[in-house]
Design a protein around this motif. Structure first.
Motif, mmCIF file in Angstrom:
data_model
loop_
_atom_site.group_PDB
_atom_site.id
_atom_site.type_symbol
_atom_site.label_atom_id
_atom_site.label_comp_id
_atom_site.label_asym_id
_atom_site.label_seq_id
_atom_site.Cartn_x
_atom_site.Cartn_y
_atom_site.Cartn_z
ATOM 1 N N ASN A 122 75.747 87.309 41.673
ATOM 2 C CA ASN A 122 77.160 87.690 41.689
ATOM 3 C C ASN A 122 77.353 89.204 41.680
ATOM 4 O O ASN A 122 78.291 89.721 42.277
ATOM 5 C CB ASN A 122 77.899 87.054 40.512
ATOM 6 N N LYS A 123 76.464 89.871 41.015
ATOM 7 C CA LYS A 123 76.502 91.338 41.028
ATOM 8 C C LYS A 123 76.411 91.830 42.468
ATOM 9 O O LYS A 123 77.160 92.723 42.885
ATOM 10 C CB LYS A 123 75.340 91.882 40.204
ATOM 11 N N GLU A 124 75.507 91.221 43.247
ATOM 12 C CA GLU A 124 75.336 91.613 44.650
ATOM 13 C C GLU A 124 76.548 91.204 45.481
ATOM 14 O O GLU A 124 77.043 91.974 46.291
ATOM 15 C CB GLU A 124 74.082 90.970 45.246
ATOM 16 N N ILE A 125 77.007 89.970 45.264
ATOM 17 C CA ILE A 125 78.112 89.467 46.069
ATOM 18 C C ILE A 125 79.366 90.315 45.865
ATOM 19 O O ILE A 125 80.068 90.653 46.815
ATOM 20 C CB ILE A 125 78.410 87.996 45.715
ATOM 21 N N TYR A 126 79.632 90.668 44.637
ATOM 22 C CA TYR A 126 80.847 91.425 44.342
ATOM 23 C C TYR A 126 80.610 92.930 44.375
ATOM 24 O O TYR A 126 81.493 93.713 44.045
ATOM 25 C CB TYR A 126 81.418 91.013 42.988
ATOM 26 N N GLU A 127 79.388 93.297 44.729
ATOM 27 C CA GLU A 127 79.019 94.715 44.843
ATOM 28 C C GLU A 127 79.371 95.509 43.585
ATOM 29 O O GLU A 127 80.063 96.523 43.629
ATOM 30 C CB GLU A 127 79.657 95.321 46.099
ATOM 31 N N ASN B 9 70.225 93.451 49.057
ATOM 32 C CA ASN B 9 71.613 93.071 49.244
ATOM 33 C C ASN B 9 71.813 91.615 48.860
ATOM 34 O O ASN B 9 70.893 90.918 48.444
ATOM 35 C CB ASN B 9 72.102 93.397 50.650
ATOM 36 N N LYS B 10 73.077 91.139 49.004
ATOM 37 C CA LYS B 10 73.386 89.819 48.462
ATOM 38 C C LYS B 10 72.570 88.700 49.098
ATOM 39 O O LYS B 10 72.080 87.812 48.429
ATOM 40 C CB LYS B 10 74.868 89.524 48.560
ATOM 41 N N PRO B 104 83.641 86.983 48.151
ATOM 42 C CA PRO B 104 83.573 87.879 49.315
ATOM 43 C C PRO B 104 82.231 87.815 50.019
ATOM 44 O O PRO B 104 81.475 88.780 50.028
ATOM 45 C CB PRO B 104 83.831 89.260 48.697
#
Lengths: 328, 272
Positions: A122-127, B9-10, B104
């Protein structure tokens, strides 16, 4: 300036009617009757920043549908919702980064991995930046007291622990708005209270706007000043919980217990309307203004009073009354 | 936090999580491989019996046929996505898709990342098994030493992986309209496997059939790379196959996008 504005929001679902039985099933392969239900009927409300609002209503009332429209999962059939200036169903990234949705019945954590891995994802997804992540995580872990379970596979956690982790996952990016759909469903009393305390504290400290749906009256009573009651897709009450009680429950409950000979029903009726009776314990329904006087009368009478208690009418009772009135 | 994760990255994190998740199922994966071995063994036995009566079959020597089986097995499992249709289908009809729609990021990219996570873990098992197989069968196999050939075979496999992945996602997306798609993908998997040549070399069939199967992308995921490995195709034919694969990938990508947006509209109005 309200942070959430809802105008004439409507959601119509279509579905097919199917008669029971094999022949009807075969028939329905060729010809199906399309039916429509209005899950949400032209509702209007505004919510200000930092509010904690409770959505209340029976199953199928339209609470979850409303949340789904606000979070952009569903397209409204008509009307509009504006959240933080965005139109939710356009699913813009800028909007999605500013809210979170937690559904008590669906989990977003990776089942086979420790919760920590989902947090990192989630940290990555929400940057979220490394330092914010660390700071938010430490804070949430501290508040929810889950330090020991971060490295355990999610499937091995209890439902209560899992819900706590779900909340952490949802809050790591510091959403401005949090939609909570039945966050305490299926939890035991202690776990419910823990989650409730956390939500209360978090809303107070972070000024996060929270919309919460729940079946449990305790959730609403403990958390929400304002309630929106929805039934059959319509809002039937929107206002302060206190006002609701005053309006629909003009009486208070007076519980009196006796010892010795007790009291007869006739004798009890002298003091007011008897809601419940047995020889040693009675409940009187008394108007709010008269409650003190009636209590005084009872205490100064010759009946062997053991104890006396003044109570609010149960909210469940109030709500049931409202729904009953609605249906008539 | 560990340094390596900062720059990820994600989608890379998703890939990593998935391969990590699979490690929790080591025993299950080992059990899978065991089944694969028996599948290969039965093919080896059948062909050995057949070749005891003949030395050459439709242009295939015994050694070529054994290579077809052993190298083919490697291609088949290295390009597999291990039941991806089901994963997509479940997300849709159980409503977990909602969790993704509010975040997102892109669900389709998420799925691709997951799938790469799966294959990277499975690859370790598949490669080690293949090495063992090659060693045991070395007397009956053909080894191709041409670097150019091998590179193109790998390139064909790389794109084959995505072709199969895209098909799986596409079949999974059918769940927007049908509640249960298991029968659908069972048939699809068998037909596509048949058309790819994974049951037996397509050249054992009449020429008209081979020609028809070239109209589908499946032959390019299996039959064509092995033909190249066996030297039955030239380098330029191999490159041409790569181009055809790319065209298929583009087409499939477009179809997935259309189906995805159509399906989403259905999902949104049904409110699962």
């Amino acid at each position: 300036m309200p942070i959430i504005e809802v105008k004439n929001l409507t959601k119509v679902y279509d579905y097919y009617k199917k008669q029971p039985g094999l022949i009807a099933s075969i028939k329905s392969l060729f010809k199906r009757e399309k039916l429509f239900t209005e899950a949400v009927k032209a509702i209007n409300f505004n919510i200000d920043e930092g509010e904690l609002v409770g959505f209340l209503g029976p199953n199928g009332a339209g609470k979850t549908t409303t949340l789904k429209m606000l979070s952009g999962i569903l397209h409204p059939s008509s009307g509009e919702a504006t959240v933080l200036g965005f139109t939710p169903h356009k699913r813009q990234k800028e909007y999605q980064k500013q809210f979170a949705l937690v559904m008590g019945q669906k989990n977003q954590l990776w089942w086979d991995l420790p919760a920590m891995e989902s947090f990192i994802l989630n940290k990555e997804i929400y940057e979220v930046s490394e330092s914010d992540f660390k700071h938010n995580l430490d804070e949430l872990v501290e508040l929810l007291d889950i330090k020991d379970i971060l490295d355990i596979q999610v499937r091995k956690l209890s439902l209560g622990q899992r819900m706590k982790c779900e909340l952490v996952a949802a809050l790591l990016h510091r959403p401005k708005i949090l939609f909570l759909d039945e966050p305490t469903i299926g939890l035991d009393v202690v776990a419910q209270k823990n989650i409730r305390d956390f939500i209360k504290k978090y809303n107070k400290e972070k000024k996060t706007t929270i919309i919460l749906t729940s079946h449990y009256m305790d959730d609403i009573r403990e958390l929400c000043k304002r309630v929106v009651i929805i039934d059959h897709g319509k809002i039937i009450y929107d206002g302060l919980l206190d006002d609701l009680i005053k309006r629909y429950a003009p009486q208070k409950i007076l519980k009196v217990t006796f010892n010795g000979q007790g009291i007869t029903k006739k004798e009890a009726e002298i003091f007011g309307k008897v809601a419940k009776y047995n020889q040693y314990e009675i409940e009187l329904e008394v108007g709010r203004d008269e409650v003190k006087d009636v209590a005084k009368n009872i205490l100064s009478s010759e009946f062997p009073v053991d104890d006396i208690m003044i109570d609010e009418v149960d909210i469940d009772e109030v709500i049931r009354k409202i729904f009953k009135e609605e249906h008539q | 936090m560990r340094l390596s994760e900062i720059s990820m990255n994600k989608y890379a994190t998703i890939t990593k999580n998935e391969s990590q998740r699979l490690m929790a199922y080591r025993a299950n994966i080992a059990a899978h491989s065991f089944g694969h071995l028996f599948e290969i063994m039965s093919q080896v036995i059948v062909w050995s019996v057949i070749y005891s009566k003949a030395t050459i079959l439709n242009g295939y020597t015994f050694q070529q046929m054994m290579t077809y089986v052993i190298v083919g097995w490697f291609i088949l499992f290295a390009t597999s996505n291990y039941g991806f249709e089901d994963k997509v289908a479940k997300d849709i009809h159980q409503g977990t898709l909602s969790n993704f729609l509010v975040k997102p990021f892109s669900y389709l990219r998420y799925m691709t990342a997951i799938s790469i996570g799966r294959i990277s873990f499975a690859m370790v098992v598949v490669v080690s098994l293949e090495v063992i197989l090659l060693w045991f069968m070395r007397a009956n196999l053909i080894f191709n030493n041409s670097v150019a050939h091998l590179l193109i075979v790998l390139l064909l496999m790389f794109f084959a992986y995505f072709i199969r992945l895209f098909f799986s996602i596409l079949v999974g997306l059918a769940s927007f309209w049908f509640v249960d798609i298991s029968g659908f993908y069972y048939s699809f998997n068998i037909i596509s496997k048949f058309l790819s040549g994974a049951f037996f070399p397509l050249s054992l069939l009449p020429a008209a059939f081979v020609k028809t199967s070239m109209w589908f992308p499946f032959a390019y995921t299996f039959f064509v790379p092995i033909q190249l490995y066996l030297g039955k195709l030239t380098l330029s034919q191999g490159l041409q196959a790569v181009a055809i694969q790319l065209a298929w990938l583009l087409g499939l990508y477009g179809i997935i996008k259309i189906v995805w947006y159509r399906g989403l509209r259905k999902y949104e109005s049904a409110g699962i």
